[in-house]
Write an enzyme that holds these catalytic residues in place. Structure first.
Site, PDB file in Angstrom:
ATOM      1  N   LYS A 128       0.820  -1.208   0.000  1.00 40.42           N
ATOM      2  CA  LYS A 128       0.000   0.000   0.000  1.00 40.42           C
ATOM      3  C   LYS A 128       0.859   1.266   0.000  1.00 40.42           C
ATOM      4  O   LYS A 128       0.599   2.213  -0.735  1.00 40.42           O
ATOM      5  CB  LYS A 128      -0.966  -0.034   1.175  1.00 40.42           C
ATOM      6  CG  LYS A 128      -2.031  -1.132   1.031  1.00 40.42           C
ATOM      7  CD  LYS A 128      -2.978  -1.155   2.200  1.00 40.42           C
ATOM      8  CE  LYS A 128      -4.127  -2.133   1.946  1.00 40.42           C
ATOM      9  NZ  LYS A 128      -3.667  -3.530   1.776  1.00 40.42           N
ATOM     10  N   LYS A 163      -8.241   2.212   5.361  1.00 44.38           N
ATOM     11  CA  LYS A 163      -7.921   0.782   5.373  1.00 44.38           C
ATOM     12  C   LYS A 163      -6.614   0.540   6.115  1.00 44.38           C
ATOM     13  O   LYS A 163      -5.737   1.417   6.176  1.00 44.38           O
ATOM     14  CB  LYS A 163      -7.828   0.227   3.955  1.00 44.38           C
ATOM     15  CG  LYS A 163      -6.926   0.980   2.992  1.00 44.38           C
ATOM     16  CD  LYS A 163      -7.056   0.379   1.583  1.00 44.38           C
ATOM     17  CE  LYS A 163      -6.509   1.281   0.511  1.00 44.38           C
ATOM     18  NZ  LYS A 163      -6.648   0.727  -0.846  1.00 44.38           N
ATOM     19  N   ARG A 213      -7.141  -4.979 -11.764  1.00 44.95           N
ATOM     20  CA  ARG A 213      -5.849  -5.592 -11.481  1.00 44.95           C
ATOM     21  C   ARG A 213      -5.063  -5.658 -12.797  1.00 44.95           C
ATOM     22  O   ARG A 213      -5.423  -6.405 -13.707  1.00 44.95           O
ATOM     23  CB  ARG A 213      -6.046  -6.984 -10.888  1.00 44.95           C
ATOM     24  CG  ARG A 213      -4.795  -7.860 -10.840  1.00 44.95           C
ATOM     25  CD  ARG A 213      -3.660  -7.275 -10.005  1.00 44.95           C
ATOM     26  NE  ARG A 213      -4.026  -6.941  -8.654  1.00 44.95           N
ATOM     27  CZ  ARG A 213      -4.070  -7.805  -7.637  1.00 44.95           C
ATOM     28  NH1 ARG A 213      -3.777  -9.070  -7.853  1.00 44.95           N
ATOM     29  NH2 ARG A 213      -4.391  -7.389  -6.428  1.00 44.95           N
ATOM     30  N   ARG A 228     -12.488  -5.740 -10.963  1.00 43.43           N
ATOM     31  CA  ARG A 228     -13.264  -6.336  -9.882  1.00 43.43           C
ATOM     32  C   ARG A 228     -14.334  -5.344  -9.464  1.00 43.43           C
ATOM     33  O   ARG A 228     -14.037  -4.308  -8.874  1.00 43.43           O
ATOM     34  CB  ARG A 228     -12.334  -6.714  -8.732  1.00 43.43           C
ATOM     35  CG  ARG A 228     -11.428  -7.878  -9.114  1.00 43.43           C
ATOM     36  CD  ARG A 228     -10.001  -7.828  -8.736  1.00 43.43           C
ATOM     37  NE  ARG A 228      -9.356  -6.559  -8.648  1.00 43.43           N
ATOM     38  CZ  ARG A 228      -8.323  -6.321  -7.834  1.00 43.43           C
ATOM     39  NH1 ARG A 228      -7.866  -7.274  -7.045  1.00 43.43           N
ATOM     40  NH2 ARG A 228      -7.735  -5.145  -7.816  1.00 43.43           N
ATOM     41  N   ARG A 236     -16.494  -2.397  -1.849  1.00 46.27           N
ATOM     42  CA  ARG A 236     -15.264  -3.116  -2.185  1.00 46.27           C
ATOM     43  C   ARG A 236     -15.459  -3.968  -3.432  1.00 46.27           C
ATOM     44  O   ARG A 236     -16.450  -4.667  -3.565  1.00 46.27           O
ATOM     45  CB  ARG A 236     -14.837  -4.017  -1.012  1.00 46.27           C
ATOM     46  CG  ARG A 236     -14.563  -3.264   0.275  1.00 46.27           C
ATOM     47  CD  ARG A 236     -14.399  -4.216   1.446  1.00 46.27           C
ATOM     48  NE  ARG A 236     -15.606  -4.994   1.693  1.00 46.27           N
ATOM     49  CZ  ARG A 236     -15.691  -5.987   2.578  1.00 46.27           C
ATOM     50  NH1 ARG A 236     -14.630  -6.325   3.289  1.00 46.27           N
ATOM     51  NH2 ARG A 236     -16.830  -6.630   2.736  1.00 46.27           N
ATOM     52  N   ASP A 276      -3.020  -2.214  -8.906  1.00 49.43           N
ATOM     53  CA  ASP A 276      -4.458  -1.987  -8.812  1.00 49.43           C
ATOM     54  C   ASP A 276      -4.773  -0.559  -9.221  1.00 49.43           C
ATOM     55  O   ASP A 276      -4.180   0.400  -8.710  1.00 49.43           O
ATOM     56  CB  ASP A 276      -4.949  -2.247  -7.390  1.00 49.43           C
ATOM     57  CG  ASP A 276      -4.910  -3.724  -7.033  1.00 49.43           C
ATOM     58  OD1 ASP A 276      -4.734  -4.551  -7.944  1.00 49.43           O
ATOM     59  OD2 ASP A 276      -5.057  -4.053  -5.836  1.00 49.43           O
ATOM     60  N   GLU A 284      -2.896   0.453  -5.198  1.00 49.43           N
ATOM     61  CA  GLU A 284      -1.985  -0.470  -4.524  1.00 49.43           C
ATOM     62  C   GLU A 284      -1.052  -1.070  -5.568  1.00 49.43           C
ATOM     63  O   GLU A 284      -1.380  -1.111  -6.759  1.00 49.43           O
ATOM     64  CB  GLU A 284      -2.731  -1.617  -3.809  1.00 49.43           C
ATOM     65  CG  GLU A 284      -3.586  -1.194  -2.646  1.00 49.43           C
ATOM     66  CD  GLU A 284      -4.211  -2.390  -1.908  1.00 49.43           C
ATOM     67  OE1 GLU A 284      -3.745  -3.535  -2.114  1.00 49.43           O
ATOM     68  OE2 GLU A 284      -5.174  -2.175  -1.157  1.00 49.43           O
ATOM     69  N   ASN A 286       0.683  -4.705  -5.649  1.00 45.88           N
ATOM     70  CA  ASN A 286       0.780  -5.987  -4.963  1.00 45.88           C
ATOM     71  C   ASN A 286       1.964  -6.788  -5.481  1.00 45.88           C
ATOM     72  O   ASN A 286       2.109  -6.970  -6.696  1.00 45.88           O
ATOM     73  CB  ASN A 286      -0.512  -6.781  -5.159  1.00 45.88           C
ATOM     74  CG  ASN A 286      -1.709  -6.073  -4.548  1.00 45.88           C
ATOM     75  OD1 ASN A 286      -2.020  -6.267  -3.385  1.00 45.88           O
ATOM     76  ND2 ASN A 286      -2.369  -5.231  -5.329  1.00 45.88           N
TER      77      ASN A 286
END
Length: 320
Positions: A128, A163, A213, A228, A236, A276, A284, A286
């Site tokens: 993050k 978050k 993603r 997503r 979310r 993301d 983000e 990842n």
């Protein structure tokens, strides 16, 4: 090649969607030998090399009983550096045990192991926090322990997302709108009364079109993302939180982001990253165990696992 996957328990794999399984399947199809262990199977003793209690496996082609264990040493223990490549695929949380695992893998590197993603890069690239380095691609973001700082950020931006830094799968994500309802309580829950850091971001309404993603492999973008999309009243988009995964071609902005970040991440030893993107902004980056290989393949026919194994083979050859 002899490949060692450091991952979660094999019995826990949901093979119809698991990206590590897709990697294994493609690697075996090419004739590579597959072995697996969990982080707790690794050990390091004074004067010895880092070893792991491994299982040599053969994939059966079935989705349920998807592997059989092959013959191995009586104690099952082998030097990690004895494998041609080690693929670190343990899912978060990035807790102290994950941290220690990267140190064991880094010692194995000193003994000759080739580890992907590079252990030091996993430690030095918090998923993050990493977006703040690329401010030109990220929306308004704050990382703090301070409740007062969070209040000021909310006053400035009105509609915000909060978050935890160590969450995954949408865990612990809250939205606070203009009215500030429950901001104090949510802050206390996440920052543990000022003892833990929280990420706060301006809410991006483009989330309605999906949290995309974007996979980057060997510094190059996969040409499709998995958007997503939140369902119902959920904010979310994470698949683990009930989001709907829709594969789609990368937009011009997606390519711009991926092509800018890709070479930087690859140079740091990150063979695979999942960027993301919501709207035009990175939310983000990842690096621990990015997923979505199978969803993209199932919907578009683009073989992400093949692209990954291509990059892995090239990286191992370059390091030899």
């Amino acid at each position: 090649m002899n490949l060692l996957f450091v991952a979660d328990p094999l019995a826990s794999f949901k093979t119809y969607k698991d990206s590590t399984f897709a990697m294994m399947r493609e690697a075996q199809r090419r004739g590579h030998r597959i072995s697996a262990c969990e982080p707790q199977d690794m050990s390091w003793q004074t004067g010895a090399r880092v070893t792991a209690r491994v299982r040599h496996i053969t994939l059966t082609g079935q989705l349920d009983d998807w592997f059989v264990a092959d013959a191995q040493r009586p104690d099952g223990r082998e030097a990690v550096a004895g494998f041609d490549a080690v693929i670190m695929r343990k899912d978060p949380p990035f807790d102290s045990e994950y941290f220690y695992s990267t140190h064991l893998l880094e010692q194995a590197e000193r003994e000759g192991a080739r580890v992907f993603n590079k252990p030091a890069a996993l430690r030095d690239h918090p998923e993050k926090l990493a977006i703040l380095e690329f401010a030109q691609f990220s929306g308004p973001t704050l990382v703090t322990r301070s409740a007062d700082d969070i209040k000021r950020f909310h006053a400035e931006h009105g509609d915000i997302i909060l978050k935890p830094l160590d969450g995954m799968g949408g865990m612990g994500i809250f939205r606070v709108k203009q009215d500030g309802l429950n901001l104090g309580s949510i802050t206390e829950t996440l920052n543990k009364h000022g003892t833990q850091s929280v990420m706060v971001q301006k809410f991006l309404p483009e989330i309605a079109q999906g949290d995309k993603r974007v996979l980057v492999i060997g510094g190059k973008p996969v040409p499709y993302s998995l958007a997503r999309i939140p369902q119902g009243s959920e904010v979310r988009g994470n698949l683990a939180a009930g989001g709907l995964g829709v594969a789609q071609p990368l937009s011009k902005r997606d390519f711009e982001i991926a092509e800018a970040l890709g070479p930087v991440l690859a140079a740091r030893g990150l063979l695979l990253a999942g960027v993301d993107v919501i709207g035009d902004y990175v939310t983000e980056i990842n690096v621990t165990s990015p997923t979505c290989f199978q969803e993209i393949f199932d919907q578009t026919g683009f073989d992400v696992a093949a692209m990954f194994v291509d990059a892995l083979e090239q990286a191992v050859a370059a390091a030899s």
